[in-house]
Design a protein around this motif. Structure first.
Motif, PDB file in Angstrom:
ATOM      1  N   MET A   1       0.994  -1.110  -0.011  1.00  0.00           N
ATOM      2  CA  MET A   1       0.015   0.024   0.053  1.00  0.00           C
ATOM      3  C   MET A   1       0.968   1.374   0.154  1.00  0.00           C
ATOM      4  O   MET A   1       1.644   1.218   1.097  1.00  0.00           O
ATOM      5  N   SER A   2       0.863   2.274  -0.933  1.00  0.00           N
ATOM      6  CA  SER A   2       1.358   3.253  -1.092  1.00  0.00           C
ATOM      7  C   SER A   2       1.067   4.205  -0.178  1.00  0.00           C
ATOM      8  O   SER A   2      -0.287   4.441   0.162  1.00  0.00           O
ATOM      9  N   THR A   3       1.905   5.032   0.627  1.00  0.00           N
ATOM     10  CA  THR A   3       1.486   6.143   1.451  1.00  0.00           C
ATOM     11  C   THR A   3       1.885   7.375   0.861  1.00  0.00           C
ATOM     12  O   THR A   3       2.249   8.483   1.627  1.00  0.00           O
ATOM     13  N   GLN A   4       2.516   7.472  -0.474  1.00  0.00           N
ATOM     14  CA  GLN A   4       2.789   8.671  -0.976  1.00  0.00           C
ATOM     15  C   GLN A   4       1.711   9.585  -1.511  1.00  0.00           C
ATOM     16  O   GLN A   4       0.864   9.072  -1.592  1.00  0.00           O
ATOM     17  N   GLY A   5       2.166  10.887  -1.556  1.00  0.00           N
ATOM     18  CA  GLY A   5       1.105  11.751  -1.900  1.00  0.00           C
ATOM     19  C   GLY A   5       0.460  12.605  -0.706  1.00  0.00           C
ATOM     20  O   GLY A   5       0.634  12.507   0.315  1.00  0.00           O
ATOM     21  N   ARG A   6      -0.720  13.376  -1.182  1.00  0.00           N
ATOM     22  CA  ARG A   6      -1.582  14.258  -0.410  1.00  0.00           C
ATOM     23  C   ARG A   6      -2.864  14.023  -0.451  1.00  0.00           C
ATOM     24  O   ARG A   6      -3.405  13.799  -1.390  1.00  0.00           O
ATOM     25  N   THR A   7      -3.344  13.686   0.887  1.00  0.00           N
ATOM     26  CA  THR A   7      -4.765  13.434   0.853  1.00  0.00           C
ATOM     27  C   THR A   7      -5.586  14.601   1.889  1.00  0.00           C
ATOM     28  O   THR A   7      -4.969  14.906   2.730  1.00  0.00           O
ATOM     29  N   LEU A   8      -6.724  14.934   1.311  1.00  0.00           N
ATOM     30  CA  LEU A   8      -7.344  15.651   2.170  1.00  0.00           C
ATOM     31  C   LEU A   8      -8.916  15.054   2.397  1.00  0.00           C
ATOM     32  O   LEU A   8      -9.493  14.544   1.883  1.00  0.00           O
ATOM     33  N   ILE A  29      -3.312  15.098   5.017  1.00  0.00           N
ATOM     34  CA  ILE A  29      -2.335  13.889   5.167  1.00  0.00           C
ATOM     35  C   ILE A  29      -1.343  13.834   3.992  1.00  0.00           C
ATOM     36  O   ILE A  29      -1.850  13.984   2.775  1.00  0.00           O
ATOM     37  N   ALA A  30      -0.048  13.809   4.395  1.00  0.00           N
ATOM     38  CA  ALA A  30       0.918  13.757   3.329  1.00  0.00           C
ATOM     39  C   ALA A  30       1.975  12.773   3.773  1.00  0.00           C
ATOM     40  O   ALA A  30       2.469  12.497   4.838  1.00  0.00           O
ATOM     41  N   ASP A  31       2.511  11.771   2.722  1.00  0.00           N
ATOM     42  CA  ASP A  31       3.110  10.687   2.877  1.00  0.00           C
ATOM     43  C   ASP A  31       2.813   9.959   4.254  1.00  0.00           C
ATOM     44  O   ASP A  31       3.680   9.245   4.856  1.00  0.00           O
ATOM     45  N   GLY A  32       1.523   9.543   4.273  1.00  0.00           N
ATOM     46  CA  GLY A  32       1.085   8.668   5.316  1.00  0.00           C
ATOM     47  C   GLY A  32       1.078   9.059   6.619  1.00  0.00           C
ATOM     48  O   GLY A  32       0.535   8.429   7.676  1.00  0.00           O
ATOM     49  N   ARG A 370      -5.858   4.118   6.214  1.00  0.00           N
ATOM     50  CA  ARG A 370      -4.656   3.740   6.765  1.00  0.00           C
ATOM     51  C   ARG A 370      -3.376   3.999   6.155  1.00  0.00           C
ATOM     52  O   ARG A 370      -3.169   4.143   4.864  1.00  0.00           O
ATOM     53  N   ALA A 371      -2.668   5.143   6.961  1.00  0.00           N
ATOM     54  CA  ALA A 371      -1.496   5.778   6.440  1.00  0.00           C
ATOM     55  C   ALA A 371      -1.866   6.498   5.183  1.00  0.00           C
ATOM     56  O   ALA A 371      -1.063   6.744   4.116  1.00  0.00           O
ATOM     57  N   GLY A 372      -3.077   7.226   5.307  1.00  0.00           N
ATOM     58  CA  GLY A 372      -3.697   8.179   4.310  1.00  0.00           C
ATOM     59  C   GLY A 372      -4.321   7.447   3.160  1.00  0.00           C
ATOM     60  O   GLY A 372      -4.817   8.391   2.420  1.00  0.00           O
ATOM     61  N   ALA A 373      -4.160   6.179   2.985  1.00  0.00           N
ATOM     62  CA  ALA A 373      -5.098   5.531   1.964  1.00  0.00           C
ATOM     63  C   ALA A 373      -6.126   4.907   2.432  1.00  0.00           C
ATOM     64  O   ALA A 373      -6.248   4.083   3.856  1.00  0.00           O
ATOM     65  N   VAL A 374      -7.124   4.867   1.643  1.00  0.00           N
ATOM     66  CA  VAL A 374      -8.591   4.251   1.949  1.00  0.00           C
ATOM     67  C   VAL A 374      -8.402   2.736   1.814  1.00  0.00           C
ATOM     68  O   VAL A 374      -8.058   2.143   0.770  1.00  0.00           O
ATOM     69  N   VAL A 375      -8.655   2.131   3.015  1.00  0.00           N
ATOM     70  CA  VAL A 375      -8.673   0.681   3.112  1.00  0.00           C
ATOM     71  C   VAL A 375      -9.884   0.124   3.130  1.00  0.00           C
ATOM     72  O   VAL A 375     -10.128  -1.319   3.043  1.00  0.00           O
ATOM     73  N   TYR A 376     -11.050   0.794   3.292  1.00  0.00           N
ATOM     74  CA  TYR A 376     -12.446   0.528   3.391  1.00  0.00           C
ATOM     75  C   TYR A 376     -13.295   1.415   3.127  1.00  0.00           C
ATOM     76  O   TYR A 376     -13.012   2.510   3.587  1.00  0.00           O
ATOM     77  N   ASN A 377     -14.183   1.313   2.249  1.00  0.00           N
ATOM     78  CA  ASN A 377     -15.285   2.362   1.909  1.00  0.00           C
ATOM     79  C   ASN A 377     -16.715   1.785   1.939  1.00  0.00           C
ATOM     80  O   ASN A 377     -17.002   0.991   1.054  1.00  0.00           O
ATOM     81  N   ALA A 378     -17.547   2.052   2.624  1.00  0.00           N
ATOM     82  CA  ALA A 378     -18.861   1.638   2.649  1.00  0.00           C
ATOM     83  C   ALA A 378     -19.641   2.715   2.124  1.00  0.00           C
ATOM     84  O   ALA A 378     -20.989   2.679   2.315  1.00  0.00           O
TER      85      ALA A 378
END
Length: 392
Positions: A1-8, A29-32, A370-378
């Motif tokens: 799972m990549s944690t790179q990049g920026r998430t809002l 969130i940036a780089d996790g 998790r670390a800025g990446a979506v791992v579950y989405n309902a």
């Protein structure tokens, strides 16, 4: 799972455990890692945007009592169970002892995407099976030196010592195993977690061995003659333990939650420090989810802030994980988030003793990061995935 990049993560009602309150805010969130939590951040320049409108946004949940030695009789896979339950950190409650901890570490702790730390079982064979339930019947397995050596070799992942001091687990050896676990915890300077079950030992004797920072789990158990409640009232030993800094953990599981005991505790002013599932392979039908256990305490009168504290900063702080930012939204903390949907509706709950009770609100997992990446989405699919939802 990549944690790179920026998430809002924007538009949500953000629960900050350090402040103990919720407010409308956005999270970058940036780089996790969490960069900042502020009202109304710019929507531009992000690799991914997550619309949390109508949701409570919390640090990823910390489940303080679990069994995640996957491949073992009891173990569930944290990477399968965690995302759907908004849980990003698991505290394993003694699945492995000194002789099996290496296998647990290599097979689960070091290889899982989920964060896993553990209480080490005083029995070198660990909690091998809930069906056999006898890791303390042979005292030779409760090897103090082996336990100490294992802790010293794994200080980064072992957070305490666990003993299941009850007659069904230990036969006549419960008191001896409890004393051995006490000595090991003192030698290594870590908290002791004790499971209470059918006597012997007596619960008063168990509480007498616990000190500030130690934990009694299954605190709401409905055992008639060896629980915290006796004849409808809380034992004086429980109140004494609370006053000297002993913590109480729910550990719901298959038989660890009697609503009548929980009500007695709350009436006496004892609120569990941690609300946990005791999830294992045989308890999935009673646990259902960590949010569902939190919902039961909402029904008993705790606020949403109260229950979230007991599944984020509260458990993280008990074992020192807050120093890594776990259970918090501090800048630099892991970008682990729980997005929870609160449903206001009459809801019927049941405890592990068959008692029904009702509430007016329940929590469900809407999304887990998790670390800025979506791992579950309902969440329902967004009509405009370039600006909403969880897409880059």
């Amino acid at each position: 799972m990549s944690t790179q990049g920026r998430t809002l993560v924007f538009g949500g009602l953000v629960y900050d455990p350090d402040a103990g309150s919720r407010r409308n805010a956005d999270i970058e969130i940036a780089d996790g890692r969490i960069v900042r939590v502020q009202p109304r951040l710019s929507r531009e320049g992000y690799d991914a945007r997550v619309d949390a409108t109508g949701l409570t946004v919390s640090p990823g949940l910390v489940d303080f009592h679990t069994h995640v030695f996957a491949g073992q009789d009891l173990g569930v896979d944290p990477d399968l169970w965690g995302p759907q339950n908004a849980t990003t950190t698991f505290v394993d409650a003694g699945s492995a002892g000194a002789h099996l901890f290496g296998a647990f570490r290599r097979g689960v702790i070091d290889s899982s995407a989920s964060r896993v730390v553990a209480f080490l079982n005083i029995s070198s064979i660990g909690t091998t099976s809930i069906l056999l339930s006898g890791e303390l019947r042979t005292l030779a397995y409760s090897d103090e030196d082996a336990c100490v050596d294992c802790v010293e070799a794994n200080r980064d992942r072992i957070v305490g010592i666990k003993v299941r001091a009850s007659g069904d687990v230990a036969g006549d050896n419960g008191a001896t195993a409890l004393r051995r676990a006490r000595r090991v915890a003192d030698r290594v300077g870590l908290p002791l977690m004790v499971h209470v079950g059918p006597k012997l030992p007596e619960v008063d004797d168990i509480l007498g061995e616990l000190r500030a920072g130690d934990i009694m789990t299954h605190c709401c158990t409905g055992l008639g003659d060896n629980g915290l409640a006796l004849n409808g009232a809380l034992r004086p030993s429980a109140l004494d333990a609370q006053q000297r800094g002993v913590h109480f953990d729910v550990g719901h599981g298959m038989g660890g939650f009697d609503v009548t005991v929980a009500r007695s505790m709350l009436a006496a002013g004892i609120v569990p420090s941690t609300i946990s599932t005791d999830i294992h392979a045989y308890s999935t039908h009673t646990v259902l989810s960590l949010p569902s256990i939190l919902s039961k305490f909402l029904a008993l009168g705790l606020s949403l802030e109260d229950v979230l504290h007991r599944a984020t900063l509260g458990p993280a702080r008990l074992v020192g994980l807050d120093r890594e930012g776990i259970g918090t939204l501090r800048p630099g903390a892991p970008g682990d988030l729980a997005l929870l949907r609160s449903i206001s509706a009459p809801t019927n709950f049941v405890d592990t003793r068959g008692h029904d009770f009702t509430g007016t609100e329940r929590l469900e997992t809407a999304m887990t990061l998790r670390a800025g990446a979506v791992v579950y989405n309902a969440q329902p699919a967004s009509p405009n995935p370039t600006t909403d939802g969880a897409t880059p």
